[in-house]
Design a protein around this motif. Structure first.
Motif, PDB file in Angstrom:
ATOM      1  N   ALA A  17      53.325  39.077  33.371  1.00 42.66           N
ATOM      2  CA  ALA A  17      52.472  37.965  33.808  1.00 42.66           C
ATOM      3  C   ALA A  17      51.074  38.475  34.036  1.00 42.66           C
ATOM      4  CB  ALA A  17      53.016  37.352  35.101  1.00 42.66           C
ATOM      5  N   ASP A  18      50.101  37.741  33.566  1.00 39.41           N
ATOM      6  CA  ASP A  18      48.699  38.091  33.807  1.00 39.41           C
ATOM      7  C   ASP A  18      47.868  36.834  33.545  1.00 39.41           C
ATOM      8  OD1 ASP A  18      47.068  41.163  33.557  1.00 39.41           O
ATOM      9  OD2 ASP A  18      45.969  39.255  33.567  1.00 39.41           O
ATOM     10  N   PRO A  19      46.953  36.507  34.454  1.00 42.18           N
ATOM     11  CA  PRO A  19      46.131  35.309  34.208  1.00 42.18           C
ATOM     12  C   PRO A  19      45.159  35.494  33.040  1.00 42.18           C
ATOM     13  CG  PRO A  19      45.430  36.419  36.230  1.00 42.18           C
ATOM     14  CD  PRO A  19      46.665  37.119  35.755  1.00 42.18           C
ATOM     15  N   ALA A  23      44.991  40.045  28.116  1.00 39.27           N
ATOM     16  CA  ALA A  23      46.034  40.993  28.544  1.00 39.27           C
ATOM     17  C   ALA A  23      47.391  40.528  28.036  1.00 39.27           C
ATOM     18  CB  ALA A  23      46.040  41.113  30.068  1.00 39.27           C
ATOM     19  N   ALA A  54      51.572  45.067  39.800  1.00 39.07           N
ATOM     20  CA  ALA A  54      50.321  45.830  39.754  1.00 39.07           C
ATOM     21  C   ALA A  54      49.147  44.865  39.647  1.00 39.07           C
ATOM     22  CB  ALA A  54      50.327  46.795  38.578  1.00 39.07           C
ATOM     23  N   SER A  55      49.280  43.744  40.348  1.00 36.61           N
ATOM     24  CA  SER A  55      48.150  42.811  40.406  1.00 36.61           C
ATOM     25  C   SER A  55      47.113  43.409  41.365  1.00 36.61           C
ATOM     26  CB  SER A  55      48.637  41.445  40.912  1.00 36.61           C
ATOM     27  OG  SER A  55      49.426  41.605  42.071  1.00 36.61           O
ATOM     28  N   HIS A  57      45.137  44.113  44.694  1.00 40.94           N
ATOM     29  CA  HIS A  57      45.928  44.202  45.946  1.00 40.94           C
ATOM     30  C   HIS A  57      45.993  42.938  46.782  1.00 40.94           C
ATOM     31  CE1 HIS A  57      43.363  47.687  45.314  1.00 40.94           C
ATOM     32  NE2 HIS A  57      42.609  47.397  46.329  1.00 40.94           N
ATOM     33  N   HIS A  60      49.288  41.292  46.326  1.00 41.46           N
ATOM     34  CA  HIS A  60      50.556  42.016  46.452  1.00 41.46           C
ATOM     35  C   HIS A  60      51.548  41.312  47.386  1.00 41.46           C
ATOM     36  CE1 HIS A  60      48.828  46.208  45.110  1.00 41.46           C
ATOM     37  NE2 HIS A  60      48.746  45.286  44.172  1.00 41.46           N
ATOM     38  N   ASP A  63      52.922  38.154  45.797  1.00 36.04           N
ATOM     39  CA  ASP A  63      53.738  38.462  44.612  1.00 36.04           C
ATOM     40  C   ASP A  63      55.096  39.056  44.999  1.00 36.04           C
ATOM     41  OD1 ASP A  63      51.733  37.497  43.017  1.00 36.04           O
ATOM     42  OD2 ASP A  63      51.004  39.453  42.340  1.00 36.04           O
ATOM     43  N   GLU A  77      52.650  48.185  43.799  1.00 35.15           N
ATOM     44  CA  GLU A  77      51.658  49.266  43.757  1.00 35.15           C
ATOM     45  C   GLU A  77      51.039  49.486  45.134  1.00 35.15           C
ATOM     46  OE1 GLU A  77      50.304  51.641  42.328  1.00 35.15           O
ATOM     47  OE2 GLU A  77      51.052  51.563  40.279  1.00 35.15           O
ATOM     48  N   LYS A  78      50.427  50.652  45.274  1.00 37.82           N
ATOM     49  CA  LYS A  78      49.629  50.884  46.483  1.00 37.82           C
ATOM     50  C   LYS A  78      48.263  50.213  46.294  1.00 37.82           C
ATOM     51  CE  LYS A  78      46.619  53.254  44.412  1.00 37.82           C
ATOM     52  NZ  LYS A  78      45.255  52.836  44.377  1.00 37.82           N
ATOM     53  N   PRO A  79      47.560  49.796  47.340  1.00 37.76           N
ATOM     54  CA  PRO A  79      48.054  49.702  48.707  1.00 37.76           C
ATOM     55  C   PRO A  79      49.054  48.557  48.811  1.00 37.76           C
ATOM     56  CG  PRO A  79      45.910  48.636  48.544  1.00 37.76           C
ATOM     57  CD  PRO A  79      46.197  49.232  47.199  1.00 37.76           C
ATOM     58  N   ARG A 145      34.869  45.482  40.379  1.00 34.18           N
ATOM     59  CA  ARG A 145      34.468  44.111  40.686  1.00 34.18           C
ATOM     60  C   ARG A 145      33.877  44.122  42.093  1.00 34.18           C
ATOM     61  NH1 ARG A 145      39.603  43.497  38.485  1.00 34.18           N
ATOM     62  NH2 ARG A 145      40.462  43.537  40.580  1.00 34.18           N
ATOM     63  N   ASN A 160      42.528  52.422  48.881  1.00 32.83           N
ATOM     64  CA  ASN A 160      42.934  52.771  47.517  1.00 32.83           C
ATOM     65  C   ASN A 160      43.371  54.206  47.306  1.00 32.83           C
ATOM     66  OD1 ASN A 160      42.293  50.311  45.756  1.00 32.83           O
ATOM     67  ND2 ASN A 160      40.593  50.450  47.189  1.00 32.83           N
ATOM     68  N   HIS A 164      47.533  57.496  49.141  1.00 27.80           N
ATOM     69  CA  HIS A 164      48.120  58.592  48.364  1.00 27.80           C
ATOM     70  C   HIS A 164      48.221  59.853  49.232  1.00 27.80           C
ATOM     71  CE1 HIS A 164      48.410  57.009  44.333  1.00 27.80           C
ATOM     72  NE2 HIS A 164      47.146  56.663  44.284  1.00 27.80           N
ATOM     73  N   ARG A 259      34.824  46.637  33.702  1.00 27.11           N
ATOM     74  CA  ARG A 259      36.078  47.000  34.387  1.00 27.11           C
ATOM     75  C   ARG A 259      37.267  46.462  33.601  1.00 27.11           C
ATOM     76  NH1 ARG A 259      40.071  48.110  37.006  1.00 27.11           N
ATOM     77  NH2 ARG A 259      40.662  47.724  39.162  1.00 27.11           N
TER      78      ARG A 259
HETATM   79  N1  LIG Z   1      49.255  54.265  41.831  1.00 24.06           N
HETATM   80  C1  LIG Z   1      48.115  54.490  41.272  1.00 24.06           C
HETATM   81  O1  LIG Z   1      47.745  55.639  41.070  1.00 24.06           O
HETATM   82  C2  LIG Z   1      47.259  53.314  40.860  1.00 24.06           C
HETATM   83  C3  LIG Z   1      46.299  53.473  39.880  1.00 24.06           C
HETATM   84  C4  LIG Z   1      45.565  52.359  39.517  1.00 24.06           C
HETATM   85  C5  LIG Z   1      45.785  51.141  40.130  1.00 24.06           C
HETATM   86  N2  LIG Z   1      46.708  51.039  41.100  1.00 24.06           N
HETATM   87  C6  LIG Z   1      46.937  49.765  41.783  1.00 24.06           C
HETATM   88  O2  LIG Z   1      47.404  48.799  40.848  1.00 24.06           O
HETATM   89  C7  LIG Z   1      46.848  47.535  41.153  1.00 24.06           C
HETATM   90  C8  LIG Z   1      46.108  47.029  39.922  1.00 24.06           C
HETATM   91  O3  LIG Z   1      45.054  47.917  39.641  1.00 24.06           O
HETATM   92  P1  LIG Z   1      44.209  47.842  38.315  1.00 24.06           P
HETATM   93  O4  LIG Z   1      43.195  48.878  38.417  1.00 24.06           O
HETATM   94  O5  LIG Z   1      45.106  47.805  37.132  1.00 24.06           O
HETATM   95  O6  LIG Z   1      43.555  46.441  38.615  1.00 24.06           O
HETATM   96  P2  LIG Z   1      42.989  45.288  37.735  1.00 24.06           P
HETATM   97  O7  LIG Z   1      42.017  44.611  38.573  1.00 24.06           O
HETATM   98  O8  LIG Z   1      42.605  45.788  36.397  1.00 24.06           O
HETATM   99  O9  LIG Z   1      44.204  44.288  37.600  1.00 24.06           O
HETATM  100  C9  LIG Z   1      45.315  44.512  36.835  1.00 24.06           C
HETATM  101  C10 LIG Z   1      45.664  43.242  36.083  1.00 24.06           C
HETATM  102  O10 LIG Z   1      46.003  42.229  37.020  1.00 24.06           O
HETATM  103  C11 LIG Z   1      45.611  40.996  36.465  1.00 24.06           C
HETATM  104  N3  LIG Z   1      45.608  39.984  37.516  1.00 24.06           N
HETATM  105  C12 LIG Z   1      44.571  39.465  38.192  1.00 24.06           C
HETATM  106  N4  LIG Z   1      45.020  38.545  39.074  1.00 24.06           N
HETATM  107  C13 LIG Z   1      46.359  38.488  38.924  1.00 24.06           C
HETATM  108  C14 LIG Z   1      47.391  37.725  39.545  1.00 24.06           C
HETATM  109  N5  LIG Z   1      47.129  36.836  40.492  1.00 24.06           N
HETATM  110  N6  LIG Z   1      48.674  37.943  39.133  1.00 24.06           N
HETATM  111  C15 LIG Z   1      48.963  38.853  38.175  1.00 24.06           C
HETATM  112  N7  LIG Z   1      48.020  39.594  37.551  1.00 24.06           N
HETATM  113  C16 LIG Z   1      46.744  39.416  37.944  1.00 24.06           C
HETATM  114  C17 LIG Z   1      44.295  41.303  35.814  1.00 24.06           C
HETATM  115  O11 LIG Z   1      43.960  40.328  34.841  1.00 24.06           O
HETATM  116  C18 LIG Z   1      44.553  42.675  35.217  1.00 24.06           C
HETATM  117  O12 LIG Z   1      45.021  42.592  33.898  1.00 24.06           O
HETATM  118  C19 LIG Z   1      45.945  47.716  42.362  1.00 24.06           C
HETATM  119  O13 LIG Z   1      46.595  47.305  43.511  1.00 24.06           O
HETATM  120  C20 LIG Z   1      45.672  49.211  42.374  1.00 24.06           C
HETATM  121  O14 LIG Z   1      45.480  49.729  43.662  1.00 24.06           O
HETATM  122  C21 LIG Z   1      47.452  52.105  41.455  1.00 24.06           C
END
Ligand SMILES: NC(=O)c1ccc[n+]([C@@H]2O[C@H](COP(=O)([O-])OP(=O)(O)OC[C@H]3O[C@@H](n4cnc5c(N)ncnc54)[C@H](O)[C@@H]3O)[C@@H](O)[C@H]2O)c1
Length: 378
Positions: A17-19, A23, A54-55, A57, A60, A63, A77-79, A145, A160, A164, A259
């Protein structure tokens, strides 16, 4: 996560799922399966057992609760979320709906950290006394953003990156934290959120952990890790590169578009070049009575009375290797083995991260009295 999900023998990737329609189109083209514009539609699908959330945060909490209501197990995902109250609501929702919730991926799942945890727990290297984790990255200068540069909306390193570091020390120690003290830095007015922190945490048994993070893209702690990246591939030094690349964006809107272009919708999954090693999180030194331990690119270095030797971890299968979180999740679902990183673990991690933020603002030590489980986790 996608490379690890795709390569894992117990996972079949069937939907997403992704808006963002770009994607969704890329997912369908690269992996097949069904896509949905919302998490609600995805979670309502009867063909799905579990979801990886992984939306951004701020979504989260909702979701995870949507997944739980629909009987889906979830990795978030974190946080975990932006407040302790949200983390509690997520955990309660998973528990009352009888689904597994794992909070990850975070650095505590790295194979080398698990090796250190086991070595410490075995007693072979004597009692644990002190941990030091030093991480210098380009975090603040990757395209963002606007909300990602606003602490109140979960921006900056405190939400963020610090989780870790907290996860690392908590996994290795295994017991509850007692107090937190931090000094944070907001050094760039154009990116007005925490980009640096130095902190001292103490566990209830007196073990101390000192954590330092800087995301200001000057020094890079991968220099201390044989120039292997956080994800586990060889890289070349590129001091200040993220800052220079950011100059290409004239406005916040352009940066936000950059981004998206740098994420899955724009580029697909990461394709590593060079030899694969284990993921790591900066320079970590774990001091026990009989030895100092530190993760190396391929295992753990043990510095003891006889000199130094390296214990090699089983090689990584994917880049970056995130099997640890999938294994913990799978075992919890299939074997009923309680996951270490469950919701209650996640609550404590976020409580500590938020306490560090409070400590820096109020310039005082914050007692961590709200531990979810006041006993050892081992
Ligand atoms: N564990 C790690 O090392 C690690 C690394 C990167 C990101 N993350 C976490 O993963 C999450 C996503 O990070 P990212 O950098 O990929 O972010 P991002 O902002 O690129 O978002 C990921 C995707 O989520 C989509 N999205 C936006 N709103 C949404 C919604 N309501 N429902 C579903 N999808 C939606 C976006 O279109 C995008 O494709 C964050 O919480 C971030 O902290 C963790």
């Amino acid at each position: 996560m996608l490379p690890s999900l795709l390569a894992h023998p117990h996972v079949r990737l069937t939907a997403a799922a992704d808006p963002n329609p770009e994607a969704r189109a890329r997912f369908e083209a690269d992996f097949g399966g069904t896509t949905y514009a919302t998490a609600e539609e995805l979670c309502a699908s009867p063909g799905i057992d579990a979801v990886y959330i992984a939306s951004p945060h701020q979504f989260h909490a909702a979701d995870v609760m949507t997944a739980a209501r629909n009987g889906k197990h979830a990795i978030v995902e974190k946080p975990m979320a932006l407040t302790v109250e949200e983390c509690r609501a997520m955990t309660d929702s998973a528990e009352s709906n009888g689904v597994v919730l794992v909070v990850g991926h975070s650095a505590g799942f790295n194979p080398t950290i698990k090796m250190i945890r086991e070595l410490v727990a075995s007693g072979e290297v004597g009692p644990l006394h002190m941990m030091t984790n030093l991480v210098y990255t380009s975090f603040l200068y990757r395209p963002r953003r606007p909300e990602e540069l606003d602490t109140a909306q979960g921006g900056g390193i405190m939400f963020n990156q610090i989780p870790h570091q907290l996860d690392l020390i908590r996994v290795i120690h295994g017991g509850p934290l007692q107090s937190a003290y931090a000094v944070t830095g907001v050094w760039d007015k154009t990116r007005p959120t925490e980009g640096a922190m130095t902190a001292l945490l103490q566990f209830t048994d007196g073990v101390a952990a000192s954590l330092t993070y800087s995301g200001y893209d000057h020094f890079d702690t991968d220099e201390f890790h044989d120039w292997v990246s956080e994800g586990g591939v060889e890289k070349k030094p590129a001091y200040g590169k993220a800052r220079r690349e950011l100059r290409a964006f004239a406005t916040p809107a352009e940066e936000a578009r950059g981004r998206t272009a740098s994420g899955f919708a724009g580029r697909g999954i990461a394709k590593p070049s060079g030899r694969m090693h284990h993921p790591h999180f900066g320079l970590l030194l774990v001091s026990c009575e009989k030895a100092d331990l530190r993760p190396s690119p391929d295992g753990v270095l043990v510095y003891d009375d006889d000199g130094v030797h390296e214990l090699i971890a089983p090689p990584a299968r994917t880049y970056p290797n995130k099997d640890g979180v999938i294994d913990e999740f799978y075992d919890a679902i299939v074997s009923g083995e309680p996951p270490l990183h469950d919701g209650r673990w996640g609550i404590d991690t976020m409580a500590a991260a938020i306490a560090l933020l409070q400590s820096a603002r109020e310039r005082r030590i914050i007692p961590l009295t709200n531990e979810e489980r006041p006993h050892a986790y081992r």
